[in-house]
Design an enzyme around this catalytic site. Structure first.
Site, PDB file in Angstrom:
ATOM      1  N   SER A 179       0.880  -1.105  -0.166  1.00 34.60           N
ATOM      2  CA  SER A 179       0.089  -0.079   0.143  1.00 34.60           C
ATOM      3  C   SER A 179       0.880   1.208   0.127  1.00 34.60           C
ATOM      4  O   SER A 179       2.015   1.171   0.275  1.00 34.60           O
ATOM      5  CB  SER A 179      -0.950  -0.006   1.315  1.00 34.60           C
ATOM      6  OG  SER A 179      -0.123   0.343   2.494  1.00 34.60           O
ATOM      7  N   TYR A 181       0.692   3.503   2.262  1.00 33.66           N
ATOM      8  CA  TYR A 181       1.438   3.480   3.551  1.00 33.66           C
ATOM      9  C   TYR A 181       2.544   2.768   3.704  1.00 33.66           C
ATOM     10  O   TYR A 181       3.631   3.174   4.142  1.00 33.66           O
ATOM     11  CB  TYR A 181       0.167   3.105   4.478  1.00 33.66           C
ATOM     12  CG  TYR A 181       0.824   2.658   5.964  1.00 33.66           C
ATOM     13  CD1 TYR A 181       1.370   3.498   6.758  1.00 33.66           C
ATOM     14  CD2 TYR A 181       0.945   1.066   6.076  1.00 33.66           C
ATOM     15  CE1 TYR A 181       1.854   2.948   7.873  1.00 33.66           C
ATOM     16  CE2 TYR A 181       1.351   0.777   7.266  1.00 33.66           C
ATOM     17  CZ  TYR A 181       2.113   1.672   8.251  1.00 33.66           C
ATOM     18  OH  TYR A 181       2.565   1.054   9.263  1.00 33.66           O
ATOM     19  N   HIS A 182       2.489   1.441   3.422  1.00 34.37           N
ATOM     20  CA  HIS A 182       3.621   0.517   3.640  1.00 34.37           C
ATOM     21  C   HIS A 182       4.749   1.034   2.816  1.00 34.37           C
ATOM     22  O   HIS A 182       6.061   1.065   3.248  1.00 34.37           O
ATOM     23  CB  HIS A 182       3.293  -0.934   3.279  1.00 34.37           C
ATOM     24  CG  HIS A 182       2.239  -1.701   4.172  1.00 34.37           C
ATOM     25  ND1 HIS A 182       0.776  -1.672   3.924  1.00 34.37           N
ATOM     26  CD2 HIS A 182       2.599  -2.184   5.195  1.00 34.37           C
ATOM     27  CE1 HIS A 182       0.569  -2.526   4.902  1.00 34.37           C
ATOM     28  NE2 HIS A 182       1.227  -2.575   5.841  1.00 34.37           N
ATOM     29  N   LYS A 185       6.785   3.691   4.491  1.00 28.02           N
ATOM     30  CA  LYS A 185       7.880   3.334   5.704  1.00 28.02           C
ATOM     31  C   LYS A 185       9.300   2.597   4.879  1.00 28.02           C
ATOM     32  O   LYS A 185      10.282   2.650   5.740  1.00 28.02           O
ATOM     33  CB  LYS A 185       7.051   2.055   6.490  1.00 28.02           C
ATOM     34  CG  LYS A 185       6.027   2.334   7.275  1.00 28.02           C
ATOM     35  CD  LYS A 185       6.324   2.706   8.741  1.00 28.02           C
ATOM     36  CE  LYS A 185       5.100   2.762   9.507  1.00 28.02           C
ATOM     37  NZ  LYS A 185       5.467   3.327  10.727  1.00 28.02           N
TER      38      LYS A 185
HETATM   39  N1  USQ Z   1      -7.946  -8.444   6.872  1.00 27.87           N
HETATM   40  C1  USQ Z   1      -9.325  -9.264   6.793  1.00 27.87           C
HETATM   41  N2  USQ Z   1     -10.293  -8.630   7.376  1.00 27.87           N
HETATM   42  C2  USQ Z   1     -10.314  -7.488   8.175  1.00 27.87           C
HETATM   43  C3  USQ Z   1      -9.163  -6.674   8.199  1.00 27.87           C
HETATM   44  C4  USQ Z   1      -8.022  -7.257   7.670  1.00 27.87           C
HETATM   45  O1  USQ Z   1      -9.276 -10.310   6.421  1.00 27.87           O
HETATM   46  O2  USQ Z   1     -11.477  -7.118   8.475  1.00 27.87           O
HETATM   47  C5  USQ Z   1      -6.906  -9.080   6.362  1.00 27.87           C
HETATM   48  C6  USQ Z   1      -6.191  -8.006   5.322  1.00 27.87           C
HETATM   49  O3  USQ Z   1      -6.689  -8.196   4.125  1.00 27.87           O
HETATM   50  C7  USQ Z   1      -4.611  -8.240   5.484  1.00 27.87           C
HETATM   51  C8  USQ Z   1      -4.508  -8.798   7.093  1.00 27.87           C
HETATM   52  O4  USQ Z   1      -5.975  -9.064   7.524  1.00 27.87           O
HETATM   53  O5  USQ Z   1      -4.352  -9.443   4.823  1.00 27.87           O
HETATM   54  C9  USQ Z   1      -3.759  -7.720   7.985  1.00 27.87           C
HETATM   55  O6  USQ Z   1      -4.593  -6.477   7.645  1.00 27.87           O
HETATM   56  P1  USQ Z   1      -4.521  -5.267   8.794  1.00 27.87           P
HETATM   57  O7  USQ Z   1      -5.779  -4.384   8.636  1.00 27.87           O
HETATM   58  O8  USQ Z   1      -4.683  -6.001  10.200  1.00 27.87           O
HETATM   59  O9  USQ Z   1      -3.017  -5.090   8.771  1.00 27.87           O
HETATM   60  P2  USQ Z   1      -2.440  -3.887   7.839  1.00 27.87           P
HETATM   61  O10 USQ Z   1      -3.262  -3.245   6.875  1.00 27.87           O
HETATM   62  O11 USQ Z   1      -1.355  -4.785   7.246  1.00 27.87           O
HETATM   63  O12 USQ Z   1      -1.727  -2.658   8.786  1.00 27.87           O
HETATM   64  C10 USQ Z   1      -1.416  -3.130  10.107  1.00 27.87           C
HETATM   65  C11 USQ Z   1      -1.359  -1.606  10.748  1.00 27.87           C
HETATM   66  C12 USQ Z   1       0.087  -1.150  10.065  1.00 27.87           C
HETATM   67  C13 USQ Z   1       1.090  -2.088  10.221  1.00 27.87           C
HETATM   68  C14 USQ Z   1       0.701  -3.567   9.799  1.00 27.87           C
HETATM   69  C15 USQ Z   1       2.044  -4.450  10.024  1.00 27.87           C
HETATM   70  O13 USQ Z   1      -2.294  -0.779  10.616  1.00 27.87           O
HETATM   71  O14 USQ Z   1       0.135   0.133  10.928  1.00 27.87           O
HETATM   72  O15 USQ Z   1       2.209  -1.421   9.512  1.00 27.87           O
HETATM   73  O16 USQ Z   1      -0.389  -3.784  10.168  1.00 27.87           O
HETATM   74  S1  USQ Z   1       1.916  -5.580   8.595  1.00 27.87           S
HETATM   75  O17 USQ Z   1       0.561  -6.302   8.121  1.00 27.87           O
HETATM   76  O18 USQ Z   1       2.824  -6.598   9.056  1.00 27.87           O
HETATM   77  O19 USQ Z   1       2.690  -4.878   7.518  1.00 27.87           O
END
Ligand code: USQ
Length: 384
Positions: A179, A181-182, A185
């Site tokens: 994304s 956002y990512h 970083k």
């Molecule tokens: N997901 C679902 N259902 C939901 C929400 C999310 O299936 O209701 C899935 C997403 O598609 C994704 C995964 O769960 O595959 C993780 O999503 P997330 O919203 O928990 O995490 P993400 O958007 O990646 O971002 C969060 C934080 C961000 C941090 C990141 C760490 O908001 O600040 O950098 O987690 S990481 O995911 O390891 O990049």
């Protein structure tokens, strides 16, 4: 130590500020409250209403006798950053002060530009101010595991040793963020590494997984000291969302097949890792990278865990596979190394220890505050 906590009003910044203050460090929390502005813009709010940072700091002092200093300011204002570092002269700078939502960054051109400008330029201002006023301070920067994406090889901690055409080098691990956002970083990481190499600054880049959890030892000390816990589709991370959805009796929103696999950690372990990084500073000119996660789960595995935990509290959990609003691999290899923080002494809190009582049980006590309309994701990575 003198410790600056940038983003001190946030989900992680506030518990971090209290933690270091309780240990007797001289802590200054800094925030520009942009996340509160985005909450208003998006029509979302934390599960439990939050006192202003000013009032929480006063409550903290009244409760524990420890002070936290406060500076209201924006890292985009370079004069503010220079002044802050010149006068506070921190030993450690813990930097959470970024727009943290991947969906928000994908909502529009303006929000993508805002995210990258805010995150990348804010960090760049900080690096220049460090060079000018406190070049020996240790920068502890919150990065993300999402910088690496989901490659079909093991993910190393920051660097990979490659043999290419008979020559060997150790290079930054390839980045495939998912994304804008990512991506912000990733840009930060490149700038920080460059500043360490070129100016001799020292930094630890913590590539953090998905954080879950509601409480820490400090947030529990008094009602009102809690941190901002989000479960909406903008700021809520997946497990936090699933726990609230389960309590509300709404189906868990699995995006696509649910095979997406990520590294996770408890909010208490974010603080433990940041503490370990602070106690073990990088050398002058060094940019250390740690992968900050304790357990790996797929989205479907999370639904099963929430289902079992819900049953213990008399909740029947339903699951809904909805069209994935994101562009991401739904089935993939995922094996991130994460031994460096363990080697420094990290003792993980496991999800199974907190899911029933500290998460779902706690959410049940504030069930009537849940806003059901924020469960559905409305931001799509690509219009179909
Ligand atoms: N997901 C679902 N259902 C939901 C929400 C999310 O299936 O209701 C899935 C997403 O598609 C994704 C995964 O769960 O595959 C993780 O999503 P997330 O919203 O928990 O995490 P993400 O958007 O990646 O971002 C969060 C934080 C961000 C941090 C990141 C760490 O908001 O600040 O950098 O987690 S990481 O995911 O390891 O990049």
């Amino acid at each position: 130590m003198k410790i600056l906590v940038l983003g001190g009003d946030g989900y992680l910044g506030w518990p971090t500020a209290m933690y270091f203050s309780r240990l007797g460090h001289d802590v200054m929390a800094v925030d520009n409250f942009v996340k509160r502005r985005i909450e208003i813009e998006e029509g979302i709010e934390p599960l439990e209403p939050l006192l202003t940072l000013h009032r929480r700091i006063a409550l903290w002092e009244a409760t524990t006798g420890h002070k936290i200093r406060l500076a209201v300011g924006d890292l985009l204002n370079h004069r503010m950053v220079y002044d802050l570092l010149e006068h506070f002269t921190p030993d450690a700078i813990i930097h959470y002060a970024e727009q943290p939502s991947a969906p928000y960054s994908m909502e529009s051109r303006d929000k993508a530009v805002f995210t990258q400008h805010n995150n990348v330029i804010g960090t760049l201002n900080l690096l220049f101010a460090m060079k000018r006023h406190c070049p020996e301070a240790h920068l502890i920067k919150l990065g993300t595991m999402g910088e690496y994406g989901t490659p079909n090889i093991d993910i190393e901690e920051g660097y990979i040793t490659i043999t290419h055409n008979g020559r060997v080098d150790t290079l930054p691990f390839p980045k495939q963020p998912g994304s804008f956002y990512h991506l912000s970083k990733v840009h930060d990481s490149a700038n920080i590494l460059f500043a360490c190499r070129t100016w001799g600054l020292r930094a630890t880049d913590l590539n953090q997984g998905v954080v879950y959890g509601i409480e820490t030892d400090e947030t529990k000390l008094k009602p009102g000291l809690h941190t901002a816990f989000h479960y909406d589709a903008v700021f809520g991370t997946v497990l936090n969302r699933f726990c609230v959805q389960a309590v509300a009796g709404a189906p868990l929103t699995v995006y696509g097949s649910g095979g997406q696999t990520r590294g996770f950690l408890n909010i208490r372990d974010t603080i433990q890792c940041v503490d370990l990084a602070t106690q073990n500073p990088a050398d002058i000119g060094e940019c250390r990278v740690y992968n900050q996660l304790t357990e790996v789960f797929s989205v479907l595995e999370l639904t099963k865990l929430v289902e079992v935990a819900g049953k213990k509290l008399g909740i029947e959990v339903r699951i809904d596979h909805i069209a994935n609003p994101r562009v991401e691999k739904e089935e993939h290899y995922y094996n991130p190394k994460h031994t460096k923080l363990i080697d420094l002494g990290l003792k993980p809190h496991l999800l199974s220890d907190v899911l029933v009582e500290q998460m779902i049980g706690h959410i049940q006590t504030v069930r009537d505050q849940i806003n059901l309309s924020t469960f559905k994701p409305t931001i799509k990575w690509r219009e179909k």
